[in-house]
Design a protein around this motif. Sequence first.
Motif, PDB file in Angstrom:
ATOM      1  N   ASN A  89       0.835  -1.220   0.000  1.00 45.98           N
ATOM      2  CA  ASN A  89       0.000   0.000   0.000  1.00 45.98           C
ATOM      3  C   ASN A  89       0.862   1.260   0.000  1.00 45.98           C
ATOM      4  O   ASN A  89       0.434   2.299  -0.511  1.00 45.98           O
ATOM      5  N   THR A  90       2.039   1.198   0.585  1.00 46.50           N
ATOM      6  CA  THR A  90       2.941   2.357   0.553  1.00 46.50           C
ATOM      7  C   THR A  90       4.118   2.130  -0.397  1.00 46.50           C
ATOM      8  O   THR A  90       4.634   3.089  -0.966  1.00 46.50           O
ATOM      9  N   ALA A  91       4.514   0.895  -0.618  1.00 47.58           N
ATOM     10  CA  ALA A  91       5.631   0.646  -1.552  1.00 47.58           C
ATOM     11  C   ALA A  91       5.272   1.150  -2.948  1.00 47.58           C
ATOM     12  O   ALA A  91       6.114   1.749  -3.631  1.00 47.58           O
ATOM     13  N   VAL A  92       4.031   0.932  -3.359  1.00 47.94           N
ATOM     14  CA  VAL A  92       3.632   1.314  -4.718  1.00 47.94           C
ATOM     15  C   VAL A  92       3.684   2.838  -4.893  1.00 47.94           C
ATOM     16  O   VAL A  92       4.342   3.318  -5.816  1.00 47.94           O
ATOM     17  N   PRO A  93       3.037   3.642  -4.030  1.00 48.23           N
ATOM     18  CA  PRO A  93       3.188   5.090  -4.231  1.00 48.23           C
ATOM     19  C   PRO A  93       4.625   5.569  -4.056  1.00 48.23           C
ATOM     20  O   PRO A  93       5.059   6.481  -4.768  1.00 48.23           O
ATOM     21  N   GLN A  94       5.385   4.970  -3.149  1.00 53.38           N
ATOM     22  CA  GLN A  94       6.777   5.426  -2.986  1.00 53.38           C
ATOM     23  C   GLN A  94       7.581   5.164  -4.270  1.00 53.38           C
ATOM     24  O   GLN A  94       8.352   6.012  -4.721  1.00 53.38           O
ATOM     25  N   ALA A  95       7.398   4.003  -4.861  1.00 51.26           N
ATOM     26  CA  ALA A  95       8.105   3.709  -6.121  1.00 51.26           C
ATOM     27  C   ALA A  95       7.592   4.628  -7.223  1.00 51.26           C
ATOM     28  O   ALA A  95       8.376   5.158  -8.021  1.00 51.26           O
ATOM     29  N   PHE A  96       6.285   4.849  -7.258  1.00 55.10           N
ATOM     30  CA  PHE A  96       5.708   5.707  -8.303  1.00 55.10           C
ATOM     31  C   PHE A  96       6.302   7.120  -8.245  1.00 55.10           C
ATOM     32  O   PHE A  96       6.772   7.647  -9.261  1.00 55.10           O
ATOM     33  N   TYR A  97       6.312   7.749  -7.059  1.00 56.87           N
ATOM     34  CA  TYR A  97       6.806   9.133  -6.959  1.00 56.87           C
ATOM     35  C   TYR A  97       8.307   9.197  -7.250  1.00 56.87           C
ATOM     36  O   TYR A  97       8.795  10.151  -7.842  1.00 56.87           O
ATOM     37  N   ASN A  98       9.054   8.177  -6.816  1.00 55.82           N
ATOM     38  CA  ASN A  98      10.491   8.156  -7.117  1.00 55.82           C
ATOM     39  C   ASN A  98      10.730   8.051  -8.611  1.00 55.82           C
ATOM     40  O   ASN A  98      11.561   8.782  -9.166  1.00 55.82           O
ATOM     41  N   ALA A  99       9.999   7.149  -9.270  1.00 56.56           N
ATOM     42  CA  ALA A  99      10.179   6.986 -10.722  1.00 56.56           C
ATOM     43  C   ALA A  99       9.832   8.294 -11.432  1.00 56.56           C
ATOM     44  O   ALA A  99      10.540   8.731 -12.339  1.00 56.56           O
TER      45      ALA A  99
ATOM     46  N   MET B 155      -0.026   7.510   6.226  1.00 61.20           N
ATOM     47  CA  MET B 155      -1.138   8.037   5.425  1.00 61.20           C
ATOM     48  C   MET B 155      -1.480   7.084   4.272  1.00 61.20           C
ATOM     49  O   MET B 155      -2.655   6.816   4.011  1.00 61.20           O
ATOM     50  N   HIS B 156      -0.457   6.560   3.578  1.00 62.26           N
ATOM     51  CA  HIS B 156      -0.740   5.630   2.472  1.00 62.26           C
ATOM     52  C   HIS B 156      -1.534   4.417   2.966  1.00 62.26           C
ATOM     53  O   HIS B 156      -2.347   3.862   2.244  1.00 62.26           O
ATOM     54  N   GLN B 157      -1.258   4.009   4.196  1.00 64.31           N
ATOM     55  CA  GLN B 157      -1.934   2.807   4.709  1.00 64.31           C
ATOM     56  C   GLN B 157      -3.396   3.060   5.074  1.00 64.31           C
ATOM     57  O   GLN B 157      -4.145   2.112   5.314  1.00 64.31           O
ATOM     58  N   THR B 158      -3.825   4.324   5.114  1.00 61.92           N
ATOM     59  CA  THR B 158      -5.220   4.569   5.532  1.00 61.92           C
ATOM     60  C   THR B 158      -6.234   4.051   4.529  1.00 61.92           C
ATOM     61  O   THR B 158      -7.426   4.000   4.842  1.00 61.92           O
ATOM     62  N   VAL B 159      -5.755   3.636   3.356  1.00 60.03           N
ATOM     63  CA  VAL B 159      -6.685   2.997   2.420  1.00 60.03           C
ATOM     64  C   VAL B 159      -7.325   1.767   3.099  1.00 60.03           C
ATOM     65  O   VAL B 159      -8.476   1.416   2.824  1.00 60.03           O
ATOM     66  N   ILE B 160      -6.592   1.162   4.045  1.00 58.63           N
ATOM     67  CA  ILE B 160      -7.123  -0.024   4.763  1.00 58.63           C
ATOM     68  C   ILE B 160      -8.349   0.378   5.587  1.00 58.63           C
ATOM     69  O   ILE B 160      -9.422  -0.231   5.498  1.00 58.63           O
TER      70      ILE B 160
END
Length: 454
Positions: free
Chosen positions: A116-126, A238-243
């Motif tokens: 849930n947070t790895a995906v946005p972190q990789a997205f913003y870095n890329a 915050m990314h995890q609040t999707v849960i």
Amino acid sequence: MADVRHKFLLDENEMPTQWYNVIPDLPSPPPPPLHPGTLQPVGPEDLAPLFPQALILQEVTGERYVDVPGEVVDVYRMWRPSPLYRAHRLERALDTPARIYYKYEGVSPAGSHKPNTAVPQAFYNAAEGTRRLTTETGAGQWGTALAFASALFGLECEVWQVGASYDQKPYRRTMMEVFGATVHRSPSELTAAGRAILAENPDHPGSLGLAISEAVEVAAGDPTTRYALGSVLNHVLMHQTVIGEETLLQFAKAGEAPDVIVGCTGGGSNFAGLAFPFLREKLAGRMSPTIRAVEPASCPSFTRGVYAYDFGDTAGMTPLLKMHTLGHSFVPDPIHAGGLRYHGMSPLMSHVYELGLIEAIAVAQTECFRAAIQFARTEGIVPAPEPTHALAACIREALACKESGESKVILTALCGHGHLDLAAYDAYLSGQMVDEEVGEERFARSLAELPAVP
Ligand SMILES: Cc1ncc(COP(=O)(O)O)c(C=O)c1O
């Protein structure tokens, strides 16, 4: 008949498309991170070598809601919305009038909440041109999640895995390698932080704090490399609040509201992700659940730590964070819940705890695995060692309901499966798992090394 339904599911298009930031709803904001040299609050320029701008902005945002980028929504839909289950069979086995619900994050590609947070972190870095990400991993779940997310967004990924977990869980390393990551046993000879520790103790079991030092050191030394953290920081929570946002919708479908929410805390991200949207509802007077964090007795930062400024890592390379801490030099016993072996607690969760908005308890690992076995034999899911803590607390609460006759609604976070943690179950089932009592003198030693902050 609500009582016979097992799964509460959402359609893909019902998945929340905003993350929730609890800070604007709190009576006061958490104390800021400090620069260890100047003792002044860190600015964006201090964090820029490690994190992309988008995440630095999210770390300090005052907005209540932040949009999930479309590309991230698209990846989330590979496994989200995740199911909410009612644990009918566990309830029957416990002979409790309580109604038990669990939100299951083990359906993700990594097997836990971490993507849930790895995906946005990789997205913003890329998006900001990062070539390579470095990180630590305790249980191996976070490293797997970041390896998976890096593969999707074309990033290289290098992981320092805590030595004790590296030895206990060889297949986690293989899984990270399948996703394309390079994995090192921490402490390693590749960094000054690792070499210093190995010189003192060649058999050091490693710790999350030390693996963080190694990953940060490598990222700080290369402008094309950035660092990703799997817990602790505001943007991760915050990314995890999707849960929790999904769970609120699922509870509405179930026609229920929780009386008690229990979850395990290492750095605090899965539990904050579940609990913060419910805390928003509580602060607004719309429900009133008791919110209880559960930590391991061998690494009890909430219940036996102090609330003080401390380093987030062992070598003292990170900003100073105001948090519940056992001291950055504390090395927890190599218990099986590797993801909970962190000396500190997220500053935001620590602040919420200081405000009296959540409670905390510590549970020893044999009680946790006893609970996990009972859960597996009734509900059919083998939990990761970390959420066995949540299940132990859940069962304690359900048995208290049996005593009192109350039919409370208990919600817990089953934040991952334990399919790659079977060595831990083997140790439990063969009677080899023990509970080590941690004496006060061990905490006193590491707390004596806290940085001096007036
Ligand atoms: C399955 C699982 N649960 C829980 C945790 C603890 O982290 P957090 O408290 O940030 O959720 C980890 C950390 O690695 C984990 O892998």
